[in-house]
Design a protein around this motif. Structure first.
Motif, PDB file in Angstrom:
ATOM      1  N   ASN A   1       0.925  -1.119   0.083  1.00 38.05           N
ATOM      2  CA  ASN A   1      -0.030  -0.028   0.038  1.00 38.05           C
ATOM      3  C   ASN A   1       0.833   1.269  -0.093  1.00 38.05           C
ATOM      4  O   ASN A   1       2.081   1.159  -0.019  1.00 38.05           O
ATOM      5  N   THR A   2       0.086   2.345  -0.086  1.00 37.39           N
ATOM      6  CA  THR A   2       1.019   3.709  -0.102  1.00 37.39           C
ATOM      7  C   THR A   2       1.125   4.037   1.498  1.00 37.39           C
ATOM      8  O   THR A   2       0.236   4.082   2.153  1.00 37.39           O
ATOM      9  N   TYR A   3       2.356   4.338   2.056  1.00 38.76           N
ATOM     10  CA  TYR A   3       2.705   4.497   3.533  1.00 38.76           C
ATOM     11  C   TYR A   3       3.352   5.654   3.792  1.00 38.76           C
ATOM     12  O   TYR A   3       3.876   6.147   2.974  1.00 38.76           O
ATOM     13  N   VAL A   4       3.248   6.328   4.778  1.00 40.07           N
ATOM     14  CA  VAL A   4       4.126   7.308   5.404  1.00 40.07           C
ATOM     15  C   VAL A   4       5.060   6.803   6.583  1.00 40.07           C
ATOM     16  O   VAL A   4       4.345   5.916   7.482  1.00 40.07           O
ATOM     17  N   VAL A   5       6.358   7.346   6.654  1.00 38.60           N
ATOM     18  CA  VAL A   5       7.203   6.679   7.919  1.00 38.60           C
ATOM     19  C   VAL A   5       7.053   7.897   8.648  1.00 38.60           C
ATOM     20  O   VAL A   5       7.492   9.041   8.218  1.00 38.60           O
TER      21      VAL A   5
ATOM     22  N   PHE B   1       8.619  10.361   5.890  1.00 37.93           N
ATOM     23  CA  PHE B   1       8.910  10.259   4.582  1.00 37.93           C
ATOM     24  C   PHE B   1       7.322   9.883   4.227  1.00 37.93           C
ATOM     25  O   PHE B   1       6.746   9.197   4.646  1.00 37.93           O
ATOM     26  N   VAL B   2       6.814  10.640   3.072  1.00 39.18           N
ATOM     27  CA  VAL B   2       5.449  10.384   2.332  1.00 39.18           C
ATOM     28  C   VAL B   2       5.667   9.540   1.327  1.00 39.18           C
ATOM     29  O   VAL B   2       6.098  10.111   0.085  1.00 39.18           O
ATOM     30  N   GLY B   3       5.232   8.307   1.134  1.00 38.73           N
ATOM     31  CA  GLY B   3       5.480   7.499   0.175  1.00 38.73           C
ATOM     32  C   GLY B   3       4.552   8.026  -1.110  1.00 38.73           C
ATOM     33  O   GLY B   3       3.452   8.509  -0.877  1.00 38.73           O
ATOM     34  N   SER B   4       4.898   7.514  -2.261  1.00 37.97           N
ATOM     35  CA  SER B   4       3.766   7.716  -3.148  1.00 37.97           C
ATOM     36  C   SER B   4       3.541   6.278  -4.183  1.00 37.97           C
ATOM     37  O   SER B   4       2.515   6.307  -4.904  1.00 37.97           O
TER      38      SER B   4
ATOM     39  N   ASP C   1       8.767   2.429  -2.587  1.00 34.07           N
ATOM     40  CA  ASP C   1       9.518   3.671  -2.133  1.00 34.07           C
ATOM     41  C   ASP C   1       9.935   3.580  -0.791  1.00 34.07           C
ATOM     42  O   ASP C   1      11.033   4.066  -0.275  1.00 34.07           O
ATOM     43  N   VAL C   2       8.971   3.165   0.134  1.00 36.67           N
ATOM     44  CA  VAL C   2       8.886   3.265   1.714  1.00 36.67           C
ATOM     45  C   VAL C   2      10.064   2.374   2.099  1.00 36.67           C
ATOM     46  O   VAL C   2      11.056   2.501   2.822  1.00 36.67           O
ATOM     47  N   ILE C   3       9.944   0.983   1.268  1.00 38.49           N
ATOM     48  CA  ILE C   3      11.005  -0.144   1.582  1.00 38.49           C
ATOM     49  C   ILE C   3      12.437   0.572   1.331  1.00 38.49           C
ATOM     50  O   ILE C   3      13.319   0.085   2.003  1.00 38.49           O
ATOM     51  N   ARG C   4      12.610   1.387   0.304  1.00 39.03           N
ATOM     52  CA  ARG C   4      14.162   1.749  -0.250  1.00 39.03           C
ATOM     53  C   ARG C   4      14.339   2.651   1.034  1.00 39.03           C
ATOM     54  O   ARG C   4      15.465   2.720   1.154  1.00 39.03           O
ATOM     55  N   ILE C   5      13.578   3.739   1.398  1.00 43.17           N
ATOM     56  CA  ILE C   5      13.852   4.615   2.326  1.00 43.17           C
ATOM     57  C   ILE C   5      14.354   3.961   3.627  1.00 43.17           C
ATOM     58  O   ILE C   5      15.233   4.297   4.412  1.00 43.17           O
ATOM     59  N   LEU C   6      13.635   2.897   3.995  1.00 41.07           N
ATOM     60  CA  LEU C   6      13.477   2.276   5.536  1.00 41.07           C
ATOM     61  C   LEU C   6      15.243   1.554   5.326  1.00 41.07           C
ATOM     62  O   LEU C   6      15.817   1.438   6.308  1.00 41.07           O
TER      63      LEU C   6
ATOM     64  N   GLY D   1      11.221  18.901  -2.384  1.00 40.61           N
ATOM     65  CA  GLY D   1      12.277  18.723  -1.561  1.00 40.61           C
ATOM     66  C   GLY D   1      11.890  18.291   0.170  1.00 40.61           C
ATOM     67  O   GLY D   1      11.037  17.481   0.028  1.00 40.61           O
ATOM     68  N   VAL D   2      12.878  18.306   0.846  1.00 41.02           N
ATOM     69  CA  VAL D   2      12.942  17.687   2.166  1.00 41.02           C
ATOM     70  C   VAL D   2      11.816  18.334   2.948  1.00 41.02           C
ATOM     71  O   VAL D   2      11.531  19.442   2.829  1.00 41.02           O
ATOM     72  N   SER D   3      11.258  17.283   3.827  1.00 38.03           N
ATOM     73  CA  SER D   3      10.448  17.947   4.904  1.00 38.03           C
ATOM     74  C   SER D   3      11.201  18.665   5.911  1.00 38.03           C
ATOM     75  O   SER D   3      12.144  18.264   6.487  1.00 38.03           O
ATOM     76  N   THR D   4      10.629  19.882   6.442  1.00 38.40           N
ATOM     77  CA  THR D   4      11.545  20.660   7.226  1.00 38.40           C
ATOM     78  C   THR D   4      10.891  20.780   8.685  1.00 38.40           C
ATOM     79  O   THR D   4      11.240  21.424   9.401  1.00 38.40           O
ATOM     80  N   GLY D   5       9.490  20.344   8.819  1.00 40.18           N
ATOM     81  CA  GLY D   5       8.920  20.712   9.883  1.00 40.18           C
ATOM     82  C   GLY D   5       7.975  21.918   9.500  1.00 40.18           C
ATOM     83  O   GLY D   5       6.619  21.681   9.727  1.00 40.18           O
TER      84      GLY D   5
END
Length: 424
Positions: free
Chosen positions: A130-134, A148-151, A157-162, A217-221
């Motif tokens: 499924n599509t996930y957010v880490v 990380f917000v997957g698409s 993509d989430v697996i690669r990030i993990l 880009g990157v999440s900054t808060g």
């Protein structure tokens, strides 16, 4: 004139402390983080040990989560306190607990699962594509760039990030959550609470978290925020309002925010911020017509009152410098430390000092994160508020400074969607 003691984690409440000082009150600011100790020098009086000033203070304001236990003890001892409780700290810091409390209050939540091992999470995604957010939990959640917000529909993509996080962090990452991704409009509902009930009006906020315009880009808060005040909201009624009796039971006095994704199928809360939001509180200040010191005194005294606010919209954008949003002392010292905030014309209206000190009336960047100033604008329409803000930004010169040029642009589309879903 009252005596205000600010207890700050990273110096974030400088602008509020400085405002209250200008309103004629006595102010002391304590900053806990070692790298941020210089923040506020020259603007307000600093305290090195805040506990020594408890007797001096008429009111104590805690600007972050983690102080809930001591705030409760001080309230029990008869002190006026704005800040969290152990319960509200846990709502924010323990994501699983926050989700369980939403469920307990009969609020619909997005399926999520907490993990301590990257391999377990990867195995879970492979079994449940499924599509996930880490979402990092605990202390790591302060490092916003790790969210990380997957698409990808399969979660690849989430697996690669993990796998990348495992290489970089090993076992030091701590707990993290996998949350199913829901499409819609991201909106926050925020309100002040006086120990008994919510104080109206409430605040509707739209955050811009990515570093670059168009959510790249990157999440900054946070890079900037747009907002408005309202006397009622279907989203508030479906979420925060359901916590009124629980917050009263815990004697919470402060500010609380719940971030949601909303769409045609409903309202899905994501997480709590049970303290001031940054930069939310400074943009709220731009829309509040009454003295901030008076507001906090009424709040801490458990008074029933309405906040006098501006109609229309408020927006704010951060101007930041390298290495923001990263933590890199060498880069900060090389490019940003002690850089001067210069004003073309002599007008500081709507420019809120963030991680700054004042030397011989000059504003200098200090701390360690590279957040220089927040610039706000207000107006009857979102376009008016944006215009005021960007005109003010053009009056500020900061060497190597950068900011987003599209804060508030999403409103035209978001508002159409919210109207059509019956949520405005």
């Amino acid at each position: 004139m009252k005596k205000f003691l600010f207890v700050s984690r990273w110096g974030e409440s400088l602008d509020i402390a400085n405002t209250i000082k200008k309103e004629g009150h006595e102010v002391k600011l304590f900053v806990e983080d070692k790298g941020c100790k210089e923040i506020g020098f020259g603007f307000v009086n600093k305290a090195t040990h805040w506990e020594k000033h408890i007797a001096w203070a008429d009111i104590i304001i805690f600007d972050y989560t983690g102080y809930g236990k001591i705030a409760t003890q001080l309230r029990s001892a008869g002190k006026l306190v704005v800040g969290g409780t152990e319960y509200t700290d846990r709502l924010e810091l323990d994501r699983n607990y926050g989700q369980a409390e939403l469920k307990k209050h009969k609020i619909k939540i997005i399926p999520s699962k907490e993990f301590t091992s990257f391999n377990d999470a990867i195995t879970y995604i492979e079994a449940n594509p499924n599509t996930y957010v880490v979402k990092p939990c605990g202390e790591t959640q302060e490092l916003k760039q790790l969210l990380f917000v997957g698409s990808d529909d399969e979660g690849l993509d989430v697996i690669r990030i993990l796998r990348a996080y495992e290489k970089a962090w090993g076992n030091d990452f701590g707990n993290f959550q996998l949350q199913r991704k829901v499409k819609g409009v991201e909106v926050s509902i925020a309100a002040f609470f006086n120990g008994h009930e919510f104080v109206y009006p409430i605040n509707i906020t739209f955050e811009h978290k990515k570093l670059f315009p168009k959510e790249l880009g990157v999440s900054t808060g946070e890079m900037g925020t747009s907002m408005f005040w309202t006397k009622d909201s279907p989203i508030f009624e479906a979420t925060l309002l359901k916590f009124q009796s629980t917050l009263a039971k815990h004697n919470f006095i402060g500010h609380i925010d719940i971030n949601c994704i909303v769409n045609g199928n409903g309202i899905f809360p994501l997480e709590f911020t049970s303290r001031f939001g940054y930069p939310q509180i400074f943009i709220q200040r731009a829309g509040i017509n009454e003295p901030l010191g008076e507001l906090f005194l009424k709040l801490a005294s458990k008074k029933t009152f309405r906040i006098n606010v501006k109609k229309g919209f408020q927006v704010g954008a951060y101007i930041v410098v390298p290495p923001f949003p990263y933590d890199d002392k060498k880069t900060f010292n090389l490019f940003s430390k002690d850089a001067v905030v210069v004003f073309k014309k002599n007008g500081k209206e709507g420019v809120h000092p963030m991680h700054l000190k004042k030397v011989k009336d000059e504003w200098l960047i200090t701390g360690n994160t590279g957040i220089a100033v927040l610039v706000t604008g207000v107006g009857n329409t979102m376009k008016d508020a944006q215009k005021m803000m960007y005109n003010r930004i053009n009056n500020v010169i900061i060497n190597n400074g950068y900011y987003r040029t599209d804060i508030g642009d999403r409103w035209s589309e978001d508002s159409d969607k919210l109207w059509s879903w019956g949520l405005l």
